[in-house]
Design an enzyme around this catalytic site. Structure first.
Site, short mmCIF file in Angstrom:
data_model
loop_
_atom_site.label_atom_id
_atom_site.label_comp_id
_atom_site.label_asym_id
_atom_site.label_seq_id
_atom_site.Cartn_x
_atom_site.Cartn_y
_atom_site.Cartn_z
N HIS A 172 -9.14 6.76 2.79
CA HIS A 172 -9.59 6.99 4.16
C HIS A 172 -10.79 7.91 4.25
O HIS A 172 -10.81 8.89 5.00
CB HIS A 172 -8.43 7.49 5.03
CG HIS A 172 -8.41 6.86 6.39
ND1 HIS A 172 -8.87 7.49 7.51
CD2 HIS A 172 -8.03 5.62 6.79
CE1 HIS A 172 -8.75 6.67 8.56
NE2 HIS A 172 -8.26 5.53 8.15
N GLU B 161 -9.09 2.12 -1.65
CA GLU B 161 -9.82 1.78 -0.40
C GLU B 161 -10.58 2.96 0.17
O GLU B 161 -10.08 4.09 0.15
CB GLU B 161 -8.78 1.28 0.60
CG GLU B 161 -9.34 0.95 1.96
CD GLU B 161 -8.23 0.58 2.94
OE1 GLU B 161 -7.14 0.15 2.49
OE2 GLU B 161 -8.45 0.75 4.14
N TRP C 154 -11.93 11.90 9.13
CA TRP C 154 -10.53 11.50 9.28
C TRP C 154 -10.30 10.19 8.55
O TRP C 154 -11.10 9.32 8.46
CB TRP C 154 -10.12 11.35 10.75
CG TRP C 154 -8.68 10.89 10.78
CD1 TRP C 154 -7.58 11.64 10.46
CD2 TRP C 154 -8.20 9.57 11.07
NE1 TRP C 154 -6.45 10.87 10.55
CE2 TRP C 154 -6.79 9.59 10.91
CE3 TRP C 154 -8.83 8.38 11.43
CZ2 TRP C 154 -6.00 8.47 11.11
CZ3 TRP C 154 -8.05 7.25 11.64
CH2 TRP C 154 -6.64 7.30 11.48
N GLU D 88 -4.41 -7.43 5.05
CA GLU D 88 -3.51 -6.35 5.44
C GLU D 88 -2.60 -6.84 6.57
O GLU D 88 -3.04 -7.53 7.49
CB GLU D 88 -4.34 -5.15 5.93
CG GLU D 88 -3.51 -3.96 6.35
CD GLU D 88 -4.36 -2.77 6.78
OE1 GLU D 88 -5.57 -2.96 7.01
OE2 GLU D 88 -3.81 -1.66 6.89
N GLU E 38 -13.55 -1.52 6.61
CA GLU E 38 -12.80 -1.77 7.85
C GLU E 38 -13.58 -1.30 9.07
O GLU E 38 -13.34 -1.79 10.17
CB GLU E 38 -11.41 -1.13 7.79
CG GLU E 38 -11.42 0.38 7.79
CD GLU E 38 -10.03 0.99 7.68
OE1 GLU E 38 -9.19 0.42 6.98
OE2 GLU E 38 -9.81 2.04 8.28
N ASP F 206 -5.16 3.89 0.11
CA ASP F 206 -6.28 4.13 1.03
C ASP F 206 -6.64 5.62 1.00
O ASP F 206 -5.81 6.47 1.36
CB ASP F 206 -5.84 3.71 2.45
CG ASP F 206 -7.01 3.68 3.43
OD1 ASP F 206 -8.11 4.15 3.09
OD2 ASP F 206 -6.80 3.17 4.56
N ARG G 81 -13.63 -5.38 3.51
CA ARG G 81 -12.53 -5.26 4.49
C ARG G 81 -12.91 -5.49 5.94
O ARG G 81 -12.10 -5.30 6.85
CB ARG G 81 -11.88 -3.87 4.34
CG ARG G 81 -10.95 -3.87 3.17
CD ARG G 81 -10.19 -2.60 2.99
NE ARG G 81 -9.54 -2.04 4.15
CZ ARG G 81 -8.48 -2.54 4.77
NH1 ARG G 81 -7.95 -3.66 4.34
NH2 ARG G 81 -7.95 -1.91 5.80
N ARG H 250 0.86 -1.19 0.00
CA ARG H 250 0.00 0.00 0.00
C ARG H 250 0.89 1.24 0.00
O ARG H 250 1.82 1.33 0.80
CB ARG H 250 -0.87 -0.02 1.26
CG ARG H 250 -1.86 1.10 1.32
CD ARG H 250 -2.61 1.11 2.66
NE ARG H 250 -2.02 2.06 3.57
CZ ARG H 250 -2.63 2.58 4.64
NH1 ARG H 250 -3.86 2.20 4.95
NH2 ARG H 250 -2.04 3.46 5.42
N TYR I 118 -2.93 11.45 5.85
CA TYR I 118 -3.30 10.14 6.38
C TYR I 118 -2.29 9.08 5.89
O TYR I 118 -1.94 9.04 4.72
CB TYR I 118 -4.71 9.71 5.95
CG TYR I 118 -4.87 8.24 6.22
CD1 TYR I 118 -5.06 7.79 7.51
CD2 TYR I 118 -4.68 7.29 5.21
CE1 TYR I 118 -5.07 6.44 7.81
CE2 TYR I 118 -4.69 5.93 5.48
CZ TYR I 118 -4.89 5.52 6.80
OH TYR I 118 -4.88 4.19 7.08
O1 KDG Z 1 -7.91 2.36 14.01
C1 KDG Z 1 -7.96 2.91 12.74
C2 KDG Z 1 -6.88 2.33 11.84
O2 KDG Z 1 -6.83 0.94 11.96
C3 KDG Z 1 -7.12 2.70 10.42
O3 KDG Z 1 -7.06 4.09 10.28
C4 KDG Z 1 -6.09 2.05 9.53
O4 KDG Z 1 -7.27 2.71 7.55
C5 KDG Z 1 -6.53 1.94 8.11
C6 KDG Z 1 -5.99 0.81 7.35
O5 KDG Z 1 -6.39 0.67 6.21
O6 KDG Z 1 -5.19 0.06 7.91
MG MG Z 2 -8.03 1.82 5.74
#
Ligand code: KDG
Ligand code: MG
Length: 403
Positions: free
Chosen positions: A213, A237, A403, A340, A263, A211, A284, A148, A160
């Site tokens: 995010h 992602e 975030w 991951e 996630e 990602d 995820r 990644r 991020y």
């Molecule tokens: O607790 C939050 C994190 O695990 C997250 O921000 C990590 O986005 C993430 C990832 O893809 O690992």
């Molecule tokens: Mg993530």
């Protein structure tokens, strides 16, 4: 019948906070479950100690499905990250016990190995493109098949996924949430250049992931996906927040870049429309936040009908107990995609000795009975819990953002 005689929650901080459930039986065998919910750890600890553990004592530890249904339906208040993380911890611990009593690794109980190992991706991050590519090259040298890429964006103070750490990213820090800043325009201009230079330097034999995010609107995500098509990403992602599952229709209309999401999902209902309408390619959700192995198998079975594969979350806030459970699960299901793997610190690994291993880009859960992870409670007791929050994020004009 192995009866549950005791259960307790262990909170420790070997490098970062972890919450672990330990369930004991009258047959002398115990099981472990991860119950870590980053930034909200003590809510799950209390949910387990005050509300779940009293209901477990005396039950048949083999009745995994019945206990799952008892905790899910019996609470009346269904779903949600705290509830589902607590149920997941019980579920993992019971699978661990069943494996130990059967003398088999959990993946054997789930149907046996469906592949050699689970392909994992590592995290390459750098303050700029050159540093990110250098980190990715280190992963290639270690045998990884997937990486990644996250890079600092020019003109943005924080980004991020970028940290000073070499092999992982640890966002939960402050005793109050840190504030970061976001500019969609700066980010969107920059990311295609990152992947163009990465392909030039790394070639085409490595899977590249990214990602977002949760930072874009669906139409912005559609455009970014299209701009990234020449670089053939393995996935993009969390392109947009996914509370509104239908939003992914708009992204899909504009790009063939594969999409991963989930996630932060905690149940099959969070993903039902995304899967049934084939709006995503990878789901995820992972063991600890989505109701344990029992529930995640249901998610994977639904996903398999629609050619959606798994890509379980595996950041450092998911403990080695969850990592092991995810590997047993991933090894056994037909539609595994990728896992991951953000390595844990040495302190974490010392508190949680484990049987899983990495070789040539694949991970294997090992063949110890159960999950193959233990906890050194004496060592764990030396690391006291400390409150740590995930950051919050604002646009450059101060508007509160994702975030
Ligand atoms: O607790 C939050 C994190 O695990 C997250 O921000 C990590 O986005 C993430 C990832 O893809 O690992
Ligand atoms: Mg993530």
């Amino acid at each position: 019948m192995p009866r549950i005689t005791a259960a307790r929650v262990i909170v420790t901080r070997p490098g970062r906070n972890f919450v672990t459930l330990k369930i004991e039986t009258d047959e002398g065998v115990y099981g472990l479950g991860d119950a870590t919910l980053n930034g909200r750890e003590l809510a799950v600890a209390s949910y387990l100690t005050d509300h779940v553990i009293p209901c477990l004592i005396g039950r048949d530890a083999h009745s995994i499905e019945d206990i799952w249904q008892y905790l899910y339906k019996g609470a009346y208040w269904r779903r949600g990250p705290v509830t589902m993380t607590a149920i997941a911890a019980v579920d993992m611990a019971l699978w661990d016990i069943k494996g130990k009593l059967a003398g088999m690794p959990v993946y054997q109980l789930l149907g046996g190995a469906a592949r050699e190992g689970c392909m994992v991706y590592g995290h390459a991050n750098g303050s700029d493109i050159a540093e990110t590519i250098e980190r990715a090259q280190e992963y290639l040298e270690q045998g990884y098949r997937a990486v990644r890429l996250q890079s600092g964006v020019p003109g943005m103070a924080t980004t991020y996924g970028v940290s000073g750490e070499r092999f992982y990213y640890e966002p939960a820090k402050g005793s109050l949430p840190e504030e970061s800043q976001w500019s969609t325009a700066k980010y969107m201009r920059f990311v295609p250049e990152l992947f163009q230079k990465a392909r030039d330097a790394l070639g085409w034999d490595i899977h590249l992931l990214h990602d977002v995010h949760h930072r874009l609107t669906p139409i912005e995500a559609g455009r970014l996906g299209r701009d990234l098509e020449p670089y053939r990403l393995f996935w993009l992602e969390d392109a947009t927040p996914a509370e509104n599952q239908a939003a992914f229709r708009l992204i899909r209309q504009h790009t063939t870049t594969p999409l991963a999401v989930g996630e932060i999902f905690n149940s099959i209902w969070d993903a039902k429309q995304l899967i049934e309408e084939q709006l995503i390619d990878y789901i995820r959700a992972t063991v600890v936040h989505a109701g344990g192995i029992t529930h995640l198998r249901r998610v994977a079975a639904l996903a398999d009908l629609y050619q959606v594969r798994t890509g379980c979350h595996g950041a450092t806030d998911l403990s080695p107990v969850c990592m092991a459970a995810a590997l047993h699960f991933g090894l056994s299901i037909p539609n595994f995609g990728i896992q991951e793997y953000m390595r844990h610190s040495e302190e974490t690994d010392a508190v949680f000795p484990h049987a899983y291993s990495f070789e040539r880009g694949l991970m294997h859960p090992g063949d110890k009975p159960g999950l193959g992870v233990d906890i050194d409670e004496v060592l764990a007791a030396k690391y006291e819990y400390k409150r740590a929050y995930l950051p919050v994020n604002r646009l450059e004009d101060g508007t509160m953002f994702n975030w």
